[in-house]
Design a protein around this motif. Sequence first.
Motif, PDB file in Angstrom:
ATOM      1  N   HIS A 290      63.657 -71.252 -27.921  1.00  0.00           N
ATOM      2  CA  HIS A 290      62.369 -70.549 -27.929  1.00  0.00           C
ATOM      3  C   HIS A 290      62.638 -69.051 -27.983  1.00  0.00           C
ATOM      4  CE1 HIS A 290      58.194 -69.604 -27.141  1.00  0.00           C
ATOM      5  NE2 HIS A 290      58.586 -68.783 -26.178  1.00  0.00           N
TER       6      HIS A 290
ATOM      7  N   LYS B 260      45.922 -72.912 -24.494  1.00  0.00           N
ATOM      8  CA  LYS B 260      47.308 -73.352 -24.679  1.00  0.00           C
ATOM      9  C   LYS B 260      47.509 -74.812 -24.270  1.00  0.00           C
ATOM     10  CE  LYS B 260      49.797 -70.073 -26.463  1.00  0.00           C
ATOM     11  NZ  LYS B 260      50.506 -69.037 -25.741  1.00  0.00           N
TER      12      LYS B 260
ATOM     13  N   ASP C  73      58.542 -70.802 -20.893  1.00  0.00           N
ATOM     14  CA  ASP C  73      58.168 -71.655 -22.026  1.00  0.00           C
ATOM     15  C   ASP C  73      59.161 -72.796 -22.213  1.00  0.00           C
ATOM     16  OD1 ASP C  73      55.942 -70.129 -22.540  1.00  0.00           O
ATOM     17  OD2 ASP C  73      56.432 -69.741 -24.641  1.00  0.00           O
TER      18      ASP C  73
ATOM     19  N   HIS D 142      52.723 -73.228 -19.811  1.00  0.00           N
ATOM     20  CA  HIS D 142      52.796 -71.827 -19.414  1.00  0.00           C
ATOM     21  C   HIS D 142      51.549 -71.142 -19.968  1.00  0.00           C
ATOM     22  CE1 HIS D 142      55.196 -67.785 -19.760  1.00  0.00           C
ATOM     23  NE2 HIS D 142      54.484 -67.845 -18.652  1.00  0.00           N
TER      24      HIS D 142
ATOM     25  N   CYS E  31      58.710 -75.898 -20.244  1.00  0.00           N
ATOM     26  CA  CYS E  31      57.515 -76.700 -20.563  1.00  0.00           C
ATOM     27  C   CYS E  31      57.859 -77.985 -21.302  1.00  0.00           C
ATOM     28  CB  CYS E  31      56.515 -75.875 -21.380  1.00  0.00           C
ATOM     29  SG  CYS E  31      55.634 -74.643 -20.423  1.00  0.00           S
TER      30      CYS E  31
ATOM     31  N   TYR F 229      55.958 -75.595 -27.053  1.00  0.00           N
ATOM     32  CA  TYR F 229      56.541 -74.438 -26.384  1.00  0.00           C
ATOM     33  C   TYR F 229      57.993 -74.200 -26.781  1.00  0.00           C
ATOM     34  CZ  TYR F 229      52.549 -73.727 -23.277  1.00  0.00           C
ATOM     35  OH  TYR F 229      51.302 -73.445 -22.772  1.00  0.00           O
TER      36      TYR F 229
END
Length: 340
Positions: free
Chosen positions: A60, A253, A91, A245, A94, A45
Amino acid sequence: MTLTYKKAGVDIAAIKNTQKAIGKMIASTHRLQKKARTVHGFGHYAGIVEIPGGMLLATHTDGVGTKVAIAGMMKKYDTVGIDCIAMNVNDIVCVGATPVSFVDYIAASRNEPAIFKSIMRGLVRGATESAVPIVGGETAIMPDVIQGKGFVFDLAGMVVGVAQKRDIVTGSSIRIRDVIIGADSTGLHSNGYTLARRALLAKYSVSDKIRGVGKIGDALLRPTRIYTKPVLEMVQKCKVSGLAHITGGSFTKLLRLKNIGYEIDSLPQTPPIMGLIEEQGVKRDEMYKTFNMGVGFCVIAPADQATRIQSIFKRYKIPSRQIGQITSKKGVSVNSRKIA
């Protein structure tokens, strides 16, 4: 007619192959900077580097996707900024990192100051909720590139987070018999809109009202929920094995965290807007692989941590429940259907 994400124009399998090829290319850059050591690169992530002093920086970038098309149809622009913040900060947490700065990027077909201010109001609301400063950004007017009827735009951003080594969560500690706690979503969030628009707008308009759903445009524009504060509290107070997420690709995911078995068998009631999409010809397996199905975030932890994790979500007024467990059978299954 059966509708799929691929038929709507988004081939997830092909995209993953492209991402793998890109991942190999960018890996060649990981040793270029002597003052920052790459700890975790492409595929999770967030990317993580260690800087002098031992602090870890996580970065990110993400956007709102074709949800911006719904904003244009509704001529309502003050919520997609929340989505942009949410897609980034949800994200970054994570990996256990605290978001500390954010920059946005708006590309538009023409200059519309009032609309830009409306978009920015949403960005500020999302930043306030997640406690992340917006430290800059870029607005690009590109009429030869961003084309369409009326005002057309794209919205994306990038977030930087910080963490101590002890706080990093990658999923490597996930073990068989850990449980999966799912926190409720507020709707579609910001994923699967190419398929959602294809399914719904062939029959309805954004102004149509459907019992249980309300005005379709309002349901589609409902902002993405921000999970940062409760999740970061869990990282500090609970034993957490993995964080996910649930966005594009839905529950597939989870495999970003660890190649193990994820068995999901207790999802909340399907949100009405997703039920309406399914009624238009999207099969249940495709729904599980595309939409969040009412769960926007997953926390994986030992079973004895479940009550404490759910109580933290409750204090932040986010409903949650145990939706599954970790098994030895590799892959992801939802209600006995293997989806990855």
